[in-house]
Motif scaffolding. Structure first.
Motif, short mmCIF file in Angstrom:
data_model
loop_
_atom_site.label_atom_id
_atom_site.label_comp_id
_atom_site.label_asym_id
_atom_site.label_seq_id
_atom_site.Cartn_x
_atom_site.Cartn_y
_atom_site.Cartn_z
N ILE A 23 0.83 -1.20 0.00
CA ILE A 23 0.00 0.00 0.00
C ILE A 23 0.87 1.26 0.00
CG2 ILE A 23 -0.23 0.34 2.51
CD1 ILE A 23 -3.22 0.50 0.17
N TRP A 24 2.12 1.14 0.51
CA TRP A 24 3.03 2.28 0.60
C TRP A 24 3.89 2.46 -0.64
CZ3 TRP A 24 1.99 5.25 4.62
CH2 TRP A 24 1.53 4.68 5.80
N SER A 25 3.79 1.60 -1.62
CA SER A 25 4.79 1.54 -2.70
C SER A 25 4.92 2.84 -3.47
CB SER A 25 4.48 0.38 -3.66
OG SER A 25 3.19 0.55 -4.24
N ARG A 26 3.81 3.53 -3.75
CA ARG A 26 3.90 4.76 -4.55
C ARG A 26 4.45 5.93 -3.73
NH1 ARG A 26 -1.67 5.95 -6.88
NH2 ARG A 26 -0.55 7.60 -7.98
N VAL A 27 4.38 5.84 -2.42
CA VAL A 27 5.02 6.85 -1.56
C VAL A 27 6.52 6.59 -1.49
CG1 VAL A 27 5.15 7.81 0.78
CG2 VAL A 27 2.93 7.18 -0.20
N ILE A 28 6.87 5.34 -1.29
CA ILE A 28 8.27 4.96 -1.09
C ILE A 28 9.12 5.18 -2.33
CG2 ILE A 28 9.76 2.94 -0.74
CD1 ILE A 28 7.73 1.94 1.32
N GLU A 29 8.53 4.94 -3.50
CA GLU A 29 9.34 4.94 -4.73
C GLU A 29 10.00 6.29 -5.01
OE1 GLU A 29 5.66 5.78 -7.91
OE2 GLU A 29 6.49 3.78 -7.66
N ASP A 153 -11.80 1.07 -9.63
CA ASP A 153 -10.80 0.01 -9.74
C ASP A 153 -9.94 -0.06 -8.48
OD1 ASP A 153 -11.71 -0.72 -12.21
OD2 ASP A 153 -10.12 0.31 -13.34
N GLN A 154 -9.54 1.10 -7.96
CA GLN A 154 -8.73 1.12 -6.74
C GLN A 154 -9.53 0.56 -5.56
OE1 GLN A 154 -7.89 5.34 -6.81
NE2 GLN A 154 -5.75 5.01 -7.40
N ALA A 155 -10.78 0.95 -5.46
CA ALA A 155 -11.62 0.45 -4.38
C ALA A 155 -11.80 -1.06 -4.48
CB ALA A 155 -12.97 1.14 -4.40
N SER A 156 -11.98 -1.56 -5.69
CA SER A 156 -12.13 -3.01 -5.89
C SER A 156 -10.88 -3.75 -5.45
CB SER A 156 -12.44 -3.31 -7.36
OG SER A 156 -13.69 -2.79 -7.74
N GLU A 157 -9.72 -3.18 -5.75
CA GLU A 157 -8.46 -3.83 -5.36
C GLU A 157 -8.30 -3.86 -3.85
OE1 GLU A 157 -3.63 -3.46 -6.21
OE2 GLU A 157 -5.03 -2.08 -7.19
N ILE A 158 -8.64 -2.77 -3.18
CA ILE A 158 -8.56 -2.72 -1.72
C ILE A 158 -9.52 -3.74 -1.11
CG2 ILE A 158 -8.94 -1.32 0.34
CD1 ILE A 158 -6.41 -0.53 -1.19
N ALA A 159 -10.75 -3.76 -1.59
CA ALA A 159 -11.76 -4.67 -1.04
C ALA A 159 -11.38 -6.13 -1.28
CB ALA A 159 -13.13 -4.38 -1.66
N ARG A 160 -10.87 -6.42 -2.47
CA ARG A 160 -10.49 -7.79 -2.82
C ARG A 160 -9.33 -8.28 -1.96
NH1 ARG A 160 -10.52 -6.89 -7.82
NH2 ARG A 160 -8.32 -6.30 -8.03
N GLY A 161 -8.41 -7.39 -1.66
CA GLY A 161 -7.21 -7.80 -0.92
C GLY A 161 -7.31 -7.65 0.58
N PHE A 162 -8.46 -7.18 1.11
CA PHE A 162 -8.58 -6.91 2.54
C PHE A 162 -8.41 -8.21 3.34
CE2 PHE A 162 -10.41 -5.96 6.60
CZ PHE A 162 -10.21 -4.60 6.78
N THR A 163 -7.49 -8.18 4.30
CA THR A 163 -7.15 -9.36 5.09
C THR A 163 -7.65 -9.19 6.52
OG1 THR A 163 -5.14 -9.67 3.78
CG2 THR A 163 -5.24 -10.81 5.90
N PRO A 164 -8.55 -10.04 6.99
CA PRO A 164 -9.05 -9.89 8.37
C PRO A 164 -7.95 -10.10 9.39
CG PRO A 164 -9.85 -11.95 7.39
CD PRO A 164 -9.19 -11.18 6.29
N GLU A 165 -7.98 -9.28 10.44
CA GLU A 165 -6.97 -9.33 11.50
C GLU A 165 -7.51 -10.10 12.71
OE1 GLU A 165 -4.19 -8.18 10.67
OE2 GLU A 165 -4.58 -6.64 9.16
N ALA A 166 -6.59 -10.41 13.62
CA ALA A 166 -6.99 -10.99 14.90
C ALA A 166 -7.76 -9.96 15.72
CB ALA A 166 -5.76 -11.45 15.67
#
Length: 243
Positions: A23-29, A153-166
């Motif tokens: 998620i940070w890649s475009r800031v870091i680059e 498209d960005q929202a779909s990618e975030i929703a698709r990749g959302f990982t549930p936490e403990a």
């Protein structure tokens, strides 16, 4: 890592619940300094493998990554629930920490948890939902709260990749205070996940030397990476001058 980079002050990035380090890649680059985007534990495993993790398990996993990194001075950049983890991590790394940036981040008081920063009615409701429905919101809520200013498209990618936490990431309490280092809070004026009024309370808890604003929703690293990068560069420059 090249010796010249090792000698520079770097950034350690902590993302929010459900996300991944990319998620940070475009800031870091575009940053001219060492950067370490941390990963949460057991990210590629099943939810069952993560469900019993404590906040301390998250913190220990992240601390191992920082310990293996060759950079000796760094600023922690924490987003959303990452603010809770950042406070705990900072307490273990006081000899290397030179600053902290909180981006619409939860900043509980000593003895508090992520849940504790929520307004009372929300806290009760969220606690009930965590224990009955789990930690992955419905896709509609992800789109509305996290992705309100993103493209479809960005929202779909975030929703698709959302990982549930403990659940304990949200409920475990931390018994640490805000670190005595230069601090900045980045307030997101269009955020619907941690609304500006709640961010103002977090700013009070954090007592930063400076506050910057971005006219974005909850994920400025996606919607405005250039603006966020510029803020981080300014903070790093100011921190280096103070050293």
């Amino acid at each position: 890592m090249h010796r010249n980079l090792q000698d520079k002050t770097g950034f350690v990035f902590i993302y929010g619940a459900g996300l991944e380090s990319q998620i940070w890649s475009r800031v870091i680059e575009g940053l001219d300094c060492p950067c370490l985007p941390l990963e949460f534990p057991l990210r590629k495993g099943s939810f069952d493998s993560r469900s019993r993790l404590s906040l301390e398990d998250y913190m220990a996993h992240m601390k191992n990554q920082v310990d293996e990194w060759g950079v000796q001075r760094f600023v922690i950049v924490a987003h959303s629930i990452g603010g809770v983890l950042a406070l705990r991590l900072a307490s273990e790394l006081t000899d290397r920490l030179v600053g902290m940036v909180a981006i619409s981040a939860a900043i509980p008081k000593n003895g508090g948890s992520y849940l504790s920063v929520m307004p009372f009615p929300n806290r009760i409701l969220m606690s009930a939902l965590l224990h009955t429905m789990g930690t992955k919101p419905p896709e509609s809520a992800i789109r509305t709260c996290l992705c309100n200013d993103l493209s479809s498209d960005q929202a779909s990618e975030i929703a698709r990749g959302f990982t549930p936490e403990a659940v304990r990431l949200y409920t475990d309490r931390i018994n640490v205070s805000v670190p005595d280092v230069p601090k900045m809070y980045v307030k997101l004026t269009q955020d619907k996940a941690i609304r500006p009024s709640l961010q103002s309370k977090m700013i009070s808890n954090f007592s930063p030397q400076s506050v910057r604003s971005l006219e974005t929703g909850h994920l400025p690293m996606v919607s405005n990476p250039e603006g966020l990068r510029s803020i981080l560069e300014d903070f790093l420059t100011d921190t280096e001058v103070l050293r």
